[in-house]
Design an enzyme around this catalytic site. Sequence first.
Site, PDB file in Angstrom:
ATOM      1  NE  ARG A 134      48.231  98.768  -9.877  1.00  0.00           N
ATOM      2  CZ  ARG A 134      49.176  99.709  -9.736  1.00  0.00           C
ATOM      3  NH1 ARG A 134      49.147 100.785 -10.482  1.00  0.00           N
ATOM      4  NH2 ARG A 134      50.130  99.564  -8.854  1.00  0.00           N
TER       5      ARG A 134
ATOM      6  CE  LYS B 294      34.114  81.903 -14.490  1.00  0.00           C
ATOM      7  NZ  LYS B 294      33.859  80.513 -14.033  1.00  0.00           N
TER       8      LYS B 294
ATOM      9  CD  GLU C  97      32.602  73.870 -22.499  1.00  0.00           C
ATOM     10  OE1 GLU C  97      31.571  74.358 -21.986  1.00  0.00           O
ATOM     11  OE2 GLU C  97      33.611  73.565 -21.843  1.00  0.00           O
TER      12      GLU C  97
ATOM     13  CE  LYS D  17      31.060  82.010 -20.849  1.00  0.00           C
ATOM     14  NZ  LYS D  17      32.296  81.230 -20.831  1.00  0.00           N
TER      15      LYS D  17
ATOM     16  CD  GLU E 235      31.465  80.683 -11.405  1.00  0.00           C
ATOM     17  OE1 GLU E 235      32.082  80.977 -12.457  1.00  0.00           O
ATOM     18  OE2 GLU E 235      31.564  79.605 -10.829  1.00  0.00           O
TER      19      GLU E 235
ATOM     20  NE  ARG F 168      31.027  83.584 -15.865  1.00  0.00           N
ATOM     21  CZ  ARG F 168      31.741  84.479 -16.509  1.00  0.00           C
ATOM     22  NH1 ARG F 168      31.504  85.753 -16.332  1.00  0.00           N
ATOM     23  NH2 ARG F 168      32.702  84.126 -17.331  1.00  0.00           N
TER      24      ARG F 168
ATOM     25  CG  ASN G 133      31.346  76.391 -13.338  1.00  0.00           C
ATOM     26  OD1 ASN G 133      32.124  76.696 -14.247  1.00  0.00           O
ATOM     27  ND2 ASN G 133      31.166  77.139 -12.272  1.00  0.00           N
TER      28      ASN G 133
ATOM     29  CG  HIS H 142      33.113  73.031 -16.668  1.00  0.00           C
ATOM     30  ND1 HIS H 142      32.055  72.750 -17.496  1.00  0.00           N
ATOM     31  CD2 HIS H 142      34.021  73.705 -17.433  1.00  0.00           C
ATOM     32  CE1 HIS H 142      32.294  73.256 -18.701  1.00  0.00           C
ATOM     33  NE2 HIS H 142      33.483  73.840 -18.688  1.00  0.00           N
TER      34      HIS H 142
ATOM     35  CG  HIS I 268      37.856  71.881 -13.926  1.00  0.00           C
ATOM     36  ND1 HIS I 268      37.372  73.026 -13.329  1.00  0.00           N
ATOM     37  CD2 HIS I 268      37.908  72.132 -15.255  1.00  0.00           C
ATOM     38  CE1 HIS I 268      37.130  73.929 -14.272  1.00  0.00           C
ATOM     39  NE2 HIS I 268      37.448  73.410 -15.444  1.00  0.00           N
TER      40      HIS I 268
ATOM     41  CG  HIS J 299      38.180  72.192 -21.070  1.00  0.00           C
ATOM     42  ND1 HIS J 299      38.135  72.082 -19.695  1.00  0.00           N
ATOM     43  CD2 HIS J 299      37.143  73.009 -21.408  1.00  0.00           C
ATOM     44  CE1 HIS J 299      37.122  72.801 -19.231  1.00  0.00           C
ATOM     45  NE2 HIS J 299      36.512  73.376 -20.249  1.00  0.00           N
TER      46      HIS J 299
END
Lengths: 376, 376
Positions: B128, B150, B192, B233, B243, B247, B251, B254, B258, B273
């Site tokens: 955990r 992330k 990016e 960032k 997010e 935030r 994206n 993105h 994606h 990517h």
Amino acid sequence: MSIDAPETTRVPVALGDRSYDILIGSGLIASAGATLAARFPGRAVAIVTDATVGDLHAPALEAGLTAAGLRHHRITVPAGEATKRFAMLEEVVDQVLAHRLERGDLVLALGGGVVGDLAGFAAAIVRRGMGFVQMPTSLLAQVDSSVGGKTGINSRHGKNLVGAFYQPGLVLADTDVLDTLSTREFRAGYAEVAKYGLIDDPGFFSWLEANWRGVFQGGKDRVHAIATSCRAKAAVVARDETETGDRALLNLGHTFGHALEAATRYDGTRLVHGEAVAIGMCQAFRFSAKLGLCSSDAAERMTAHLKTVGLPTELAHVPGGVGDVDGLMAAIGQDKKVARGKLTFILARGIGESFIAKDVDPAAVRAFLAEDLARG
Amino acid sequence: MSIDAPETTRVPVALGDRSYDILIGSGLIASAGATLAARFPGRAVAIVTDATVGDLHAPALEAGLTAAGLRHHRITVPAGEATKRFAMLEEVVDQVLAHRLERGDLVLALGGGVVGDLAGFAAAIVRRGMGFVQMPTSLLAQVDSSVGGKTGINSRHGKNLVGAFYQPGLVLADTDVLDTLSTREFRAGYAEVAKYGLIDDPGFFSWLEANWRGVFQGGKDRVHAIATSCRAKAAVVARDETETGDRALLNLGHTFGHALEAATRYDGTRLVHGEAVAIGMCQAFRFSAKLGLCSSDAAERMTAHLKTVGLPTELAHVPGGVGDVDGLMAAIGQDKKVARGKLTFILARGIGESFIAKDVDPAAVRAFLAEDLARG
């Protein structure tokens, strides 16, 4: 709170912006649709359940969700501890995504600890965190696993070694469903109820000694025992959400217990979790007595009560045995409550006087286990 | 800070009790053993890397860890986006447990975004939550994926649909290693970098238009671009860790990107990517222009710059094509940035003037995509 039936007991869990309520009472499954629609309007619901519980209780839940206008889907996993594995986690995650649930939608666990742990972990990781509701249907889940946000699966290296701390938004504990449990299953959950007395509430333990028949029978004694257990757990969790301190007290009986579950390969026909905890708590008290920390009387008194309700209390009570000292030590060493090579155990100075012992010598544990195995 | 080389740039990420530093500079892999021993004394380290990066950079890292007296194990996963799947997550988790690492020990990601996302997710769920250190070895990972917590894997329903927000305790970005990247890979990361200018820093975008050759070449322009990107960032992440708001600006490019990655089945020989993001950003500006939100000049200017550095900017630039409107719309609908049936896009009023548009009409997206596919 007008949507909740009048006899419902509410136990709040105080965790800042992740606080939530545990509602305990009769008929909560049938009224869940209305409760969820009021608290989480417009959310779609993925019901994760097992075949046994799903057949018994999902139809009433689904009827209520439909009546309340909430879209719902049922995801059924096999019953049993073996379901807490990566393949089933992937399966649940995949089905939640296939039903196109979004981040604000709800994963609802309808079942015992296995379903709650698996569904909660899935809720924690789908889209990096969805809404989550627990509807525990076993006594063990109602008083323990559904409260506090521990979710996860097992690894071949040990139980619950993979998971997340992830709090539900609501817990609905319907006390009616406990009447569908076998006596063996109810007893297993009772071990966790007794645990709260043994940790720090000697008065509750005495009350249980006097009133345990009422708890098994149902009615107000049962509700009192469940609410007291949830309040005790909620208080510990509020103090220490991620188990950096006090929360470890809840592991009373669990380090030994997990080793026994590993030794019996999580085979529920031989030993279920609550039974392993019952034996583990007796071991913790016997070990404490051997170390001169508590009296033999205390160990004998708590053992006698668990034996009276029909729980196993000795290694010899496990059908097929639990192997040898080496096997148990290996399982204990891999238990996640190890910190930097030392062994951590929850030991006791008496009933209701448990404490965290962080520097337990592995040799002392080994000597105790050899002796405990020899009790025959 | 005496253990850090004098030329190291430090960018703090302010997240309360989960705050951490990003160190950017030369030779940080070789000095990592000393750095980690000073900041995380006595921890064992599981190095997660891929075969390519491991061969190039793990020996120097391991020599430093050994010299600093830290126990370490190397876990090698296959290179490539396909590694971000459940089976590899289970494999990494299993190896970390097999090496008997404890909750306070470190999972160290040595590699690009794939390794960082996978290793970080494993660190988040083993026991955990274990310690976690990022050592990003691609430009894309240094300026984007290693910062902000992330972590995750892909699902057959879409990219990054399963994961956790889990912050590292330290990020070490060794700028020397970028010299081992192919031009194509460096360019993909540059998309990016340019993104931070396009989001809210028109001055940085102008600086990149004037100085991009220096960034590609190395030296102080490269360090400046990486540090500026990390600062941008870090500021967004500090404002909105999980997010729920701002935030989402990160994206930019993105949602379209994606969908393109899904359309090319994450086949890095066709589209990586950063290339998908480059095309996606151009699409976001073209879509913004079509909606009358920004000028065609702005869309043309940013497209021209990305084209100048050698990045793809059009759907027609993708080898093998990207399928039809229906396929792209299906991928966009499953993207996790959907909220309750509406589509969310990052759109722009100009260069450095991006904003979150939450109520985008799917029909408008469909019309834009049909037009964009027809550009040929």
